[in-house]
Design a protein around this motif. Sequence first.
Motif, short mmCIF file in Angstrom:
data_model
loop_
_atom_site.label_atom_id
_atom_site.label_comp_id
_atom_site.label_asym_id
_atom_site.label_seq_id
_atom_site.Cartn_x
_atom_site.Cartn_y
_atom_site.Cartn_z
N ASP A 134 -7.39 5.34 3.87
CA ASP A 134 -6.13 5.39 3.13
C ASP A 134 -6.26 5.93 2.07
OD1 ASP A 134 -4.77 3.65 5.00
OD2 ASP A 134 -5.52 1.85 4.22
N GLN A 181 0.91 -1.33 -0.06
CA GLN A 181 0.00 0.17 0.32
C GLN A 181 0.79 1.31 0.04
OE1 GLN A 181 -3.25 -1.68 2.33
NE2 GLN A 181 -3.34 0.40 2.96
N GLU A 231 -10.09 -2.61 4.48
CA GLU A 231 -8.75 -1.95 4.04
C GLU A 231 -8.46 -2.60 2.47
OE1 GLU A 231 -9.42 -3.86 6.84
OE2 GLU A 231 -8.29 -3.04 8.56
#
Length: 450
Positions: free
Chosen positions: A93, A13, A50
């Motif tokens: 994120d 990521q 996520e």
Amino acid sequence: MGETYLVDDHYGQAEMPPVRRGTIARVSYVADLHIHSPYAISTSRDLSLENLAVWAKLKGIDLLATGDFTHPVWANEIRTKLTDSGDGLFSLDGVKFVLGTELNCNGRQDGRSRRIHTLVFAPDLGAMDRIGKAMAGSGASLAGDGRPTVHMTPRELVETLMEIDDRCIVIPAHAWTPWFGVYGSKSGFDSLEECFGDMLDHVAGIETGLSSDPAMCWTVPELDDKALLSFSDAHSLPKMSRELTVFNGEPSYEGLVKAMAEQDIAYTVEFFPEEGKYHYSGHRKCGVSYSPDDVARYGRVCPSCARRMTLGVMQRVAEVGARPVETYVDEQGLTRADNGRPPFRSLVSLQQILSEAMGFGVNTKRVQGAYHELVKACGAELTVLLEAPTDDLASAVPQHGERIVEGIAKVRAGDIFVEPGFDGQFGKVQVWPDEMAAPRRPLAQSRMEL
Ligand SMILES: [Zn+2]
Ligand SMILES: [Zn+2]
């Protein structure tokens, strides 16, 4: 068993490439608002918040629905993992989320049992909680399925939601599918008016679904003031973004409400509708597939087993639609009509193009490797499919570059082959007809085919 397509092998990521998306990011945002959690029936266990954020970035999605917010465990994850942006949206994120879910309305109306799926969005966590309580109060088993069955009609659902918070958004899901579609042949209605009655003004739009596209909906006058929306209904991560809506304006909850109300939509990304499971009418077991013309000539009874066929989306559009619409493709590849409605473009998933171009199954290491190389080079799947220059594409995948570039160019031009789906069987879309495709190795079947 987890699927093997998680991105770890390619880049973590932290090393996500910067998203450069040309004109799309500046004036509008890409939304996929029909998403599920691992707690809905027959969905992938890899659908964590996520992973949804990681895949949103791979795909080029700016705004995702959380999905399944009435499920107690998932609702708790939403509360603990997402950051409230203060504008009705949440983030994780760098990806924005809106509180959204799908409810199966199961109620009797006009003497018939109706089952209609609806997408529901909440403006804040308080409204989300109150919706959960109201649905549990109506007898829904919220912990049993992320897409719970609520024992009320769609009209009663809208009334309940408006009492909870009049900023809630309600959209009939996959509106044309035989089961669970508001216009569906099995348990649906002949009009939104018949379904929602005095609550119709609170319905912002419809989700067109995989088997139909906006052009088919343009034939229906009562949809003139409803937004025509497209989302993936993904049950696994790679299926995210297979249909999308690119909204104009402010990415906020209020902005979303406004964009839907005013149909301020740059365009939608669609499946080729023939590829959907219910495009034509037919009988899967008997291998019988009928177009609306065939139904008009030969009737609704299966010639093989003499039972009634499942009437598909095209048939329902022919029955409900009231006027012909002439469409054309503009210089940007968008399908339009002279009716002022937002245009759309039809795409094939990048993984499918790669699979055909390379002659390997979608889930093979080579296809997955090429997928991630291309996405890394261009920033997002949507950029690869829509706007990346062919030189960039070819240099990212030296091995099959020429063939892959040809495939992407063919999809951009709509130069592909389609065999309509029917009665639950997906249609077949091919970039190259069989004789021209690279020789195929046996496909590793994905267990999560929707
Ligand atoms: Zn559904
Ligand atoms: Zn039959």
